[in-house]
Write an enzyme that holds these catalytic residues in place. Structure first.
Site, PDB file in Angstrom:
ATOM      1  N   GLY A 239      23.328 -12.839  33.393  1.00 28.52           N
ATOM      2  CA  GLY A 239      24.306 -11.859  33.838  1.00 28.52           C
ATOM      3  C   GLY A 239      25.762 -12.242  33.751  1.00 28.52           C
ATOM      4  O   GLY A 239      26.635 -11.384  33.903  1.00 28.52           O
ATOM      5  N   GLU A 275      18.876 -17.742  33.176  1.00 36.67           N
ATOM      6  CA  GLU A 275      18.457 -16.946  32.016  1.00 36.67           C
ATOM      7  C   GLU A 275      19.649 -16.273  31.337  1.00 36.67           C
ATOM      8  O   GLU A 275      19.687 -15.050  31.216  1.00 36.67           O
ATOM      9  CB  GLU A 275      17.491 -15.845  32.476  1.00 36.67           C
ATOM     10  CG  GLU A 275      16.301 -16.311  33.277  1.00 36.67           C
ATOM     11  CD  GLU A 275      15.519 -15.155  33.903  1.00 36.67           C
ATOM     12  OE1 GLU A 275      16.063 -14.032  34.029  1.00 36.67           O
ATOM     13  OE2 GLU A 275      14.363 -15.372  34.268  1.00 36.67           O
ATOM     14  N   PRO A 276      20.633 -17.031  30.868  1.00 40.99           N
ATOM     15  CA  PRO A 276      21.758 -16.355  30.220  1.00 40.99           C
ATOM     16  C   PRO A 276      21.347 -15.788  28.865  1.00 40.99           C
ATOM     17  O   PRO A 276      20.564 -16.394  28.138  1.00 40.99           O
ATOM     18  CB  PRO A 276      22.789 -17.471  30.046  1.00 40.99           C
ATOM     19  CG  PRO A 276      21.998 -18.721  30.001  1.00 40.99           C
ATOM     20  CD  PRO A 276      20.781 -18.502  30.832  1.00 40.99           C
ATOM     21  N   ARG A 314      26.340  -0.303  21.574  1.00 45.08           N
ATOM     22  CA  ARG A 314      26.973  -0.588  22.867  1.00 45.08           C
ATOM     23  C   ARG A 314      28.128   0.341  23.220  1.00 45.08           C
ATOM     24  O   ARG A 314      28.198   0.822  24.355  1.00 45.08           O
ATOM     25  CB  ARG A 314      27.411  -2.058  22.962  1.00 45.08           C
ATOM     26  CG  ARG A 314      26.228  -3.048  22.870  1.00 45.08           C
ATOM     27  CD  ARG A 314      26.630  -4.468  23.232  1.00 45.08           C
ATOM     28  NE  ARG A 314      26.950  -4.568  24.642  1.00 45.08           N
ATOM     29  CZ  ARG A 314      28.168  -4.563  25.136  1.00 45.08           C
ATOM     30  NH1 ARG A 314      29.220  -4.541  24.348  1.00 45.08           N
ATOM     31  NH2 ARG A 314      28.353  -4.610  26.442  1.00 45.08           N
ATOM     32  N   CYS A 344      26.278  11.583  12.273  1.00 44.46           N
ATOM     33  CA  CYS A 344      26.555  12.935  12.736  1.00 44.46           C
ATOM     34  C   CYS A 344      26.377  13.039  14.252  1.00 44.46           C
ATOM     35  O   CYS A 344      25.473  13.716  14.736  1.00 44.46           O
ATOM     36  CB  CYS A 344      25.578  13.853  12.020  1.00 44.46           C
ATOM     37  SG  CYS A 344      26.139  15.507  11.973  1.00 44.46           S
ATOM     38  N   GLU A 345      27.208  12.302  15.005  1.00 42.49           N
ATOM     39  CA  GLU A 345      27.187  12.317  16.472  1.00 42.49           C
ATOM     40  C   GLU A 345      28.612  11.982  16.909  1.00 42.49           C
ATOM     41  O   GLU A 345      29.192  11.021  16.397  1.00 42.49           O
ATOM     42  CB  GLU A 345      26.290  11.193  17.048  1.00 42.49           C
ATOM     43  CG  GLU A 345      24.863  11.206  16.627  1.00 42.49           C
ATOM     44  CD  GLU A 345      23.930  11.751  17.703  1.00 42.49           C
ATOM     45  OE1 GLU A 345      24.410  12.104  18.799  1.00 42.49           O
ATOM     46  OE2 GLU A 345      22.738  11.820  17.410  1.00 42.49           O
ATOM     47  N   TYR A 373      22.914  -7.926  22.269  1.00 45.49           N
ATOM     48  CA  TYR A 373      22.578  -6.498  22.385  1.00 45.49           C
ATOM     49  C   TYR A 373      23.191  -5.698  21.227  1.00 45.49           C
ATOM     50  O   TYR A 373      23.631  -4.573  21.401  1.00 45.49           O
ATOM     51  CB  TYR A 373      23.017  -5.958  23.761  1.00 45.49           C
ATOM     52  CG  TYR A 373      22.491  -6.817  24.884  1.00 45.49           C
ATOM     53  CD1 TYR A 373      21.128  -6.811  25.191  1.00 45.49           C
ATOM     54  CD2 TYR A 373      23.321  -7.685  25.594  1.00 45.49           C
ATOM     55  CE1 TYR A 373      20.624  -7.646  26.182  1.00 45.49           C
ATOM     56  CE2 TYR A 373      22.825  -8.519  26.584  1.00 45.49           C
ATOM     57  CZ  TYR A 373      21.472  -8.489  26.869  1.00 45.49           C
ATOM     58  OH  TYR A 373      20.963  -9.319  27.843  1.00 45.49           O
TER      59      TYR A 373
HETATM   60  C1  LIG Z   1      18.669  -9.016  30.389  1.00 46.81           C
HETATM   61  C2  LIG Z   1      18.182 -10.070  31.290  1.00 46.81           C
HETATM   62  C3  LIG Z   1      18.794 -11.335  31.312  1.00 46.81           C
HETATM   63  C4  LIG Z   1      20.015 -11.676  30.487  1.00 46.81           C
HETATM   64  O1  LIG Z   1      21.155 -11.007  30.900  1.00 46.81           O
HETATM   65  P1  LIG Z   1      22.579 -11.377  30.281  1.00 46.81           P
HETATM   66  O2  LIG Z   1      23.512 -10.451  30.934  1.00 46.81           O
HETATM   67  O3  LIG Z   1      22.483 -11.137  28.808  1.00 46.81           O
HETATM   68  O4  LIG Z   1      22.859 -12.801  30.593  1.00 46.81           O
HETATM   69  C5  LIG Z   1      18.257 -12.303  32.132  1.00 46.81           C
HETATM   70  N1  LIG Z   1      17.166 -12.046  32.902  1.00 46.81           N
HETATM   71  C6  LIG Z   1      16.557 -10.842  32.905  1.00 46.81           C
HETATM   72  C7  LIG Z   1      15.369 -10.633  33.760  1.00 46.81           C
HETATM   73  C8  LIG Z   1      17.035  -9.813  32.108  1.00 46.81           C
HETATM   74  O5  LIG Z   1      16.437  -8.628  32.122  1.00 46.81           O
END
Ligand SMILES: *Cc1c(COP(=O)(O)O)cnc(C)c1O
Length: 422
Positions: A239, A275-276, A314, A344-345, A373
């Site tokens: 996140g 979990e980046p 995005r 076409c949007e 993403y």
């Molecule tokens: C999407 C996601 C992430 C990664 O998020 P980032 O904003 O890209 O760092 C980590 N853990 C879970 C469970 C997710 O769904």
């Protein structure tokens, strides 16, 4: 910091001029920088020195095999959210014991495959899911190690579509029911409760929502331990945001994030997982496109490029800002453009009223911060071939996902027999 920038007046990806890659690959294409990927991975690891720490890269941000393998070689683990991503992570050489499986609704087939492979942990998001996991594991004679994903009900102060830690979001189990759910799960014969998991959203540009959520985790862990659970793993999710607009966004550095984590979580003595996704790959990738036409509208100028919302969704999905930079440096007067694709949007718009040096048909531009993403969300809408991906390393580059041919795309469709009998 990344390795895309002007050298002798022309944008280079590491040591290669973009124009050279574009000449060989054609446009549009994604371009990733190995040095940037590795740098971001190391910056994160340096933020957790001496801790019992595992970085589980969030595969959904960019799941190209070459990107995964680059990170795997540095020692990265993986956070996957589907059976497909699990297969990708394993195929790239990430060992099962460094993989966690997240996601709101894993199916029995996905659970069975993950158990067979021996992954490190399931991040479970509901009572129904833990019961199903118990049933699947029992039938295989296995025990599943789990953490529950807690929904801490904090406001991540990010875009509504990527906020996941409010009670109204579908993610995780409510904090108020956590003790009961842990107690029930611990009684299941094929479940081993080992941790607590949290992920409150994406593109956070402020540490406070993280800190607030982590403090709630700490008090929960205290309660769970008092209830007799052996909680040894804390998965803090991803996140952390990146500076899409480098002039105005200054997200916290991984080092500051790490210090905050240690301050709040450290005393628990748990193994820390993070979990980046975006932070590792976002600024390690760009989307390269060519100007097709410049069109004068009634009150504005449109810069129509050959990349579109099917290649990078995005801006239209999240109102996301991406810097757009001409491949050739110019000191000429600035022009205000709406930068759009050919689809076409009306949503097929990358930027409105963006000040850029004057551009003409055939000029190359790079759209920055497109490594996360981007390609993973691309489609073939308008029967546009899936955008290819290129990985650069120093003075070398490789096409790591080729552009499909039109025959390949159309050949995926099947004509039923009754239409074939002409
Ligand atoms: C999407 C996601 C992430 C990664 O998020 P980032 O904003 O890209 O760092 C980590 N853990 C879970 C469970 C997710 O769904």
């Amino acid at each position: 910091m990344d390795y895309f920038g002007y050298r002798q007046g022309e944008i280079h990806a590491e040591d290669l001029p973009l124009s050279r890659i574009a000449g060989e690959v054609g446009t549009p294409f994604y371009c990733y920088s190995t040095a940037t990927l590795i740098r971001h991975y190391n910056v994160f690891c340096e933020a957790f020195p001496g801790d019992d720490f595992l970085l589980c890269y969030s595969v959904k941000a960019n799941s190209n095999q070459a990107v995964l393998k680059t990170l795997a070689k540095e020692g990265s683990g993986a956070d996957v959210v589907s059976g497909g991503e699990l297969r990708r992570a394993l195929a790239a050489g990430i060992p099962a014991e460094k993989i966690v499986f997240s996601g709101v609704a894993k199916t029995a087939q996905e659970m069975a495959y993950a158990l067979e492979q021996g992954i490190f942990q399931f991040n479970v998001e509901s009572v129904a899911e833990v019961q199903e996991l118990n049933r699947v594991a029992l039938s295989m004679g296995r025990v599943a190690a789990i953490a529950f994903r807690i929904n801490p009900d904090v406001d991540a102060r990010t875009h509504a579509k990527i906020s996941t830690g409010k009670s109204e979001n579908k993610f995780g189990i409510p904090l108020s029911r956590a003790r009961q759910i842990y107690a029930d799960a611990a009684a299941l014969p094929a479940i081993r409760v080992q941790g607590v998991d949290i992920h409150i959203g994406s593109q956070l540009t402020d540490l406070e929502p993280f800190a607030q959520a982590f403090r709630r985790v700490v008090s929960l862990v205290g309660e769970l331990r008092a209830d007799g659970h052996d909680i040894s793993v804390l998965d803090l999710g991803g996140g952390l945001g990146i500076p899409y607009d480098r002039a105005s966004t200054k997200p916290p550095l991984p080092l500051e994030y790490g210090a905050m984590v240690r301050r709040i979580i450290g005393p628990l003595g748990c193994r820390i997982l993070i979990e980046p996704g975006r932070l590792l790959v976002g600024n390690a990738g760009i989307l390269v496109a060519r100007v097709i036409y410049v069109k004068q509208g009634a009150d504005r100028k449109f810069l129509i490029i050959d990349a579109a919302m099917n290649d990078l969704v995005r801006p239209s999905l999240y109102d996301a800002y991406h810097e757009i930079v001409p491949a050739v440096e110019s000191s000429g007067p600035m022009v205000s453009y709406d930068v759009v694709g050919p689809i076409c949007e009306t949503g097929d718009t990358f930027a409105r009223a963006r000040e850029l040096p004057e551009l003409k048909s055939g000029d190359l531009v790079m759209i920055r911060s497109a490594g996360a993403y981007g390609a993973v969300m691309s489609s073939t809408y308008n029967t546009r071939p899936l955008v290819p991906e290129v990985l650069v390393k120093g003075g070398d580059f490789a096409i790591v996902r080729p552009r499909p041919t039109y025959d390949e795309i159309i050949g995926l469709d099947v004509i039923p027999e009754w239409l074939d009998q002409t």
